[in-house]
Write an enzyme that holds these catalytic residues in place. Structure first.
Site, PDB file in Angstrom:
ATOM      1  N   GLU A  62       0.848  -1.192   0.000  1.00  0.00           N
ATOM      2  CA  GLU A  62       0.000   0.000   0.000  1.00  0.00           C
ATOM      3  C   GLU A  62       0.885   1.244   0.000  1.00  0.00           C
ATOM      4  O   GLU A  62       0.394   2.353   0.188  1.00  0.00           O
ATOM      5  CB  GLU A  62      -0.963  -0.005   1.180  1.00  0.00           C
ATOM      6  CG  GLU A  62      -0.302  -0.060   2.530  1.00  0.00           C
ATOM      7  CD  GLU A  62      -1.312   0.060   3.649  1.00  0.00           C
ATOM      8  OE1 GLU A  62      -1.974   1.101   3.720  1.00  0.00           O
ATOM      9  OE2 GLU A  62      -1.430  -0.897   4.433  1.00  0.00           O
TER      10      GLU A  62
ATOM     11  N   HIS B  55      -2.308  -9.814  12.237  1.00  0.00           N
ATOM     12  CA  HIS B  55      -1.718  -8.566  11.737  1.00  0.00           C
ATOM     13  C   HIS B  55      -1.382  -7.704  12.952  1.00  0.00           C
ATOM     14  O   HIS B  55      -2.199  -7.572  13.868  1.00  0.00           O
ATOM     15  CB  HIS B  55      -2.732  -7.858  10.822  1.00  0.00           C
ATOM     16  CG  HIS B  55      -2.351  -6.437  10.530  1.00  0.00           C
ATOM     17  ND1 HIS B  55      -1.134  -6.112   9.981  1.00  0.00           N
ATOM     18  CD2 HIS B  55      -3.007  -5.259  10.725  1.00  0.00           C
ATOM     19  CE1 HIS B  55      -1.061  -4.797   9.845  1.00  0.00           C
ATOM     20  NE2 HIS B  55      -2.182  -4.263  10.284  1.00  0.00           N
TER      21      HIS B  55
ATOM     22  N   CYS C  36      -3.391  -3.290   4.540  1.00  0.00           N
ATOM     23  CA  CYS C  36      -2.488  -4.348   5.036  1.00  0.00           C
ATOM     24  C   CYS C  36      -2.929  -5.743   4.628  1.00  0.00           C
ATOM     25  O   CYS C  36      -2.197  -6.712   4.823  1.00  0.00           O
ATOM     26  CB  CYS C  36      -2.403  -4.299   6.557  1.00  0.00           C
ATOM     27  SG  CYS C  36      -1.888  -2.700   7.168  1.00  0.00           S
TER      28      CYS C  36
HETATM   29  P1  HMG Z   1      -2.707   6.794  21.727  1.00  0.00           P
HETATM   30  O1  HMG Z   1      -3.103   8.208  21.700  1.00  0.00           O
HETATM   31  O2  HMG Z   1      -1.296   6.477  22.054  1.00  0.00           O
HETATM   32  O3  HMG Z   1      -3.705   5.976  22.662  1.00  0.00           O
HETATM   33  O4  HMG Z   1      -3.029   6.162  20.311  1.00  0.00           O
HETATM   34  P2  HMG Z   1      -3.828   5.909  24.240  1.00  0.00           P
HETATM   35  O5  HMG Z   1      -3.501   7.218  24.859  1.00  0.00           O
HETATM   36  O6  HMG Z   1      -5.168   5.303  24.459  1.00  0.00           O
HETATM   37  O7  HMG Z   1      -2.671   4.896  24.718  1.00  0.00           O
HETATM   38  C1  HMG Z   1      -2.502   3.640  24.167  1.00  0.00           C
HETATM   39  C2  HMG Z   1      -2.418   2.607  25.300  1.00  0.00           C
HETATM   40  O8  HMG Z   1      -1.294   2.903  26.123  1.00  0.00           O
HETATM   41  C3  HMG Z   1      -3.637   2.592  26.234  1.00  0.00           C
HETATM   42  O9  HMG Z   1      -3.889   1.243  26.553  1.00  0.00           O
HETATM   43  C4  HMG Z   1      -3.122   3.307  27.469  1.00  0.00           C
HETATM   44  O10 HMG Z   1      -3.794   2.933  28.672  1.00  0.00           O
HETATM   45  C5  HMG Z   1      -1.709   2.817  27.491  1.00  0.00           C
HETATM   46  P3  HMG Z   1      -5.316   0.541  26.178  1.00  0.00           P
HETATM   47  O11 HMG Z   1      -6.357   1.327  26.885  1.00  0.00           O
HETATM   48  O12 HMG Z   1      -5.446   0.683  24.669  1.00  0.00           O
HETATM   49  O13 HMG Z   1      -5.167  -0.878  26.632  1.00  0.00           O
HETATM   50  N1  HMG Z   1      -0.799   3.667  28.296  1.00  0.00           N
HETATM   51  C6  HMG Z   1       0.145   3.179  29.122  1.00  0.00           C
HETATM   52  N2  HMG Z   1       0.496   1.920  29.419  1.00  0.00           N
HETATM   53  C7  HMG Z   1       1.529   1.753  30.307  1.00  0.00           C
HETATM   54  N3  HMG Z   1       2.190   2.775  30.882  1.00  0.00           N
HETATM   55  C8  HMG Z   1       1.869   4.054  30.598  1.00  0.00           C
HETATM   56  C9  HMG Z   1       0.795   4.291  29.675  1.00  0.00           C
HETATM   57  N4  HMG Z   1       0.230   5.403  29.172  1.00  0.00           N
HETATM   58  C10 HMG Z   1      -0.754   5.011  28.333  1.00  0.00           C
HETATM   59  N5  HMG Z   1       2.537   5.057  31.171  1.00  0.00           N
HETATM   60  C11 HMG Z   1      -3.353   4.533  18.616  1.00  0.00           C
HETATM   61  C12 HMG Z   1      -2.984   4.764  20.078  1.00  0.00           C
HETATM   62  C13 HMG Z   1      -3.319   3.058  18.331  1.00  0.00           C
HETATM   63  C14 HMG Z   1      -4.763   5.070  18.383  1.00  0.00           C
HETATM   64  C15 HMG Z   1      -2.336   5.287  17.732  1.00  0.00           C
HETATM   65  O14 HMG Z   1      -1.052   4.781  17.909  1.00  0.00           O
HETATM   66  C16 HMG Z   1      -2.682   5.206  16.250  1.00  0.00           C
HETATM   67  O15 HMG Z   1      -3.528   5.951  15.743  1.00  0.00           O
HETATM   68  N6  HMG Z   1      -1.981   4.292  15.489  1.00  0.00           N
HETATM   69  C17 HMG Z   1      -2.216   4.110  14.045  1.00  0.00           C
HETATM   70  C18 HMG Z   1      -3.497   3.329  13.773  1.00  0.00           C
HETATM   71  C19 HMG Z   1      -3.380   1.858  14.077  1.00  0.00           C
HETATM   72  O16 HMG Z   1      -2.303   1.313  14.147  1.00  0.00           O
HETATM   73  N7  HMG Z   1      -4.543   1.219  14.233  1.00  0.00           N
HETATM   74  C20 HMG Z   1      -4.593  -0.214  14.469  1.00  0.00           C
HETATM   75  C21 HMG Z   1      -5.813  -0.885  13.889  1.00  0.00           C
HETATM   76  S1  HMG Z   1      -5.997  -0.494  12.146  1.00  0.00           S
HETATM   77  C22 HMG Z   1      -4.859  -1.561  11.352  1.00  0.00           C
HETATM   78  O17 HMG Z   1      -4.360  -2.472  11.933  1.00  0.00           O
HETATM   79  C23 HMG Z   1      -4.560  -1.255   9.938  1.00  0.00           C
HETATM   80  C24 HMG Z   1      -3.248  -0.536   9.683  1.00  0.00           C
HETATM   81  O18 HMG Z   1      -2.166  -1.416   9.878  1.00  0.00           O
HETATM   82  C25 HMG Z   1      -3.235   0.043   8.280  1.00  0.00           C
HETATM   83  C26 HMG Z   1      -3.619  -0.839   7.124  1.00  0.00           C
HETATM   84  O19 HMG Z   1      -4.456  -1.692   7.169  1.00  0.00           O
HETATM   85  O20 HMG Z   1      -3.088  -0.527   6.053  1.00  0.00           O
HETATM   86  C27 HMG Z   1      -3.035   0.637  10.637  1.00  0.00           C
END
Ligand code: HMG
Length: 391
Positions: A85, A239, A117
């Site tokens: 992609e 994935h 993906c």
């Molecule tokens: P974020 O703002 O980092 O989210 O975004 P957050 O603030 O909710 O924190 C993430 C986790 O860290 C949470 O845990 C927090 O509690 C934890 P959860 O509630 O999820 O279990 N956390 C901590 N843990 C330990 N110690 C600490 C601490 N602080 C916080 N001190 C997000 C996270 C995934 C949204 C962001 O990284 C993102 O947008 N990533 C890109 C999108 C993505 O990867 N999506 C995955 C599904 S889609 C997919 O797989 C397709 C893709 O590969 C593309 C394709 O298909 O081509 C992306």
């Protein structure tokens, strides 16, 4: 009437490649004032690969494919399917560059596939179909991507780069893929990359729930197709956009089927992806490579493989690991690939990121990569690649 013996088709070999550089997430956490545990535990990632200026999906894909060709030769390969992609051209398939770099025979069809993906899994399914119809043929599948998001966004730590080359054949060395598969498609704006952008746009929260919905939907469809019971599957590999995503999805599946959740069963399959970051189409195959290399209890067991591509398509496939698969382990080679990356400072990574957008302007690229192939630059608007002399 004669009894037809069923043909075993599946994955004969997997090789992986990645970028020349690595950014440790500890360094990014320090720069951004984030607790490093958020990355290591919260999203389950330690580092991500960054391509050098003379690397892209073609050079990484060709490097992975070269390993497979070096081990098995070109005999019987009449199809090359390149899934990505992060394509380098809107018309020419990246696999045609790879065909040239590897000196493959002219009697080969080459095409590029895309659905976020999921494309690599679609390619493997097409390959299985080709081999089922012509068992003397083998299909070279290449899945390669560079995951790029804007800096200073929540998605920045989930970038990455890498490639997997998968040889699909009859009577495979590694895994026999079973005929039933569960599929799921839903039109969702969770992640996409418009034609005028080099970085993806993403609705992070929606993407997480869309992934889970696709996993459950694919599971239900697999069950409707006569797939195995949960208890008859020894391991799952998913994935891995970030490894915690697989944990979240798997927990939901265990609730859905009323089975206990054991996070530790997933950990081995995370080993390589924690280091490469998201490799989009290659991610599930790099996860599978880790499982096959490092899990000592797989022989003869059934594993399930879940692929998700935003937008969105999911597929759940199952396969039986060959009893003697351990004879084909590549763990030392993968450690070399990951361990030889050159560490970047955050400033160096951000400078590479800023310069990373594709261009059709004529340009010469500096010699940086230690891989077997490099992107030399653009001449007359066309991309040029070359082999790199190896020590
Ligand atoms: P974020 O703002 O980092 O989210 O975004 P957050 O603030 O909710 O924190 C993430 C986790 O860290 C949470 O845990 C927090 O509690 C934890 P959860 O509630 O999820 O279990 N956390 C901590 N843990 C330990 N110690 C600490 C601490 N602080 C916080 N001190 C997000 C996270 C995934 C949204 C962001 O990284 C993102 O947008 N990533 C890109 C999108 C993505 O990867 N999506 C995955 C599904 S889609 C997919 O797989 C397709 C893709 O590969 C593309 C394709 O298909 O081509 C992306």
């Amino acid at each position: 009437m004669t009894t037809q013996q069923s043909l075993s088709v599946g994955i004969h070999d997997i090789a992986i490649a990645t970028g020349h550089h690595v950014l440790e997430l500890d360094d990014l956490a320090e720069r951004l004032g984030v607790d490093p545990a958020k990355y290591h535990v919260g999203i389950g990632q330690d580092a991500f690969s960054v391509p050098a200026p003379d690397e892209d999906i073609v050079t990484m894909g060709a490097a992975a494919a070269k390993e497979v060709i070096d081990r098995h030769g070109v005999e019987g390969i009449r199809t090359v399917l390149f899934a990505t992609e992060s394509g380098v051209d809107q018309s020419k398939a990246a696999g045609v560059f790879v065909h040239g770099l590897l000196g493959l025979p002219k009697g080969v069809r080459v095409v590029e596939l895309k659905q976020a993906c999921y494309g690599g899994t679609a390619a493997v399914q097409l390959a299985l179909g080709i081999v089922a119809r012509a068992p003397h043929e083998r299909v070279l599948v290449i899945a390669a991507d560079v995951a790029r998001y804007d800096v200073d966004t929540a998605a920045e730590p989930t970038q990455g780069a890498g490639a997997a080359a998968i040889l699909v054949s009859a009577d495979p060395d590694l895994i026999e893929i079973e005929p039933a598969a569960g599929v799921f498609t839903a039109d969702v704006d969770d992640f996409w990359r418009p034609n005028d952008r080099s970085t993806a746009l993403v609705d992070g929260r929606l993407s997480v729930s869309a992934y889970v919905d696709a996993f459950i939907g694919a599971w239900d469809d697999l069950a409707a197709q006569g797939g195995p019971a949960f208890g008859d599957i020894a391991r799952f590999v998913h994935h891995q956009p970030f490894t915690k995503m697989a944990i979240k999805a798997h927990r939901k599946l265990t609730q859905h089927v009323g089975e206990p959740f054991d996070e530790s069963e997933l950990a081995i399959g995370f080993t390589y992806n924690k280091q490469t970051g998201n490799t989009y189409t290659a991610s599930i195959w790099i996860g599978l490579a880790a499982l096959l290399d490092l899990d000592d209890d797989l022989a003869g067991q059934r594993i399930a493989m879940f692929s998700y591509g935003s937008g969105s398509v999911g597929e759940l496939m199952t396969g039986i690991v060959r009893p003697d698969h351990q004879q084909h382990r590549r763990v030392g080679r993968v450690q070399e690939v990951l361990g030889s990356r050159v560490r970047l400072t955050v400033d160096e990574y951000r400078a590479l990121h800023a310069a990373g957008a594709a261009t059709s302007e004529d340009v010469e690229r500096p010699r940086v990569t230690a891989g077997p192939f490099r992107f030399a630059g653009v001449r007359g608007g066309a991309r040029h690649y070359e082999a790199v002399a190896q020590d």
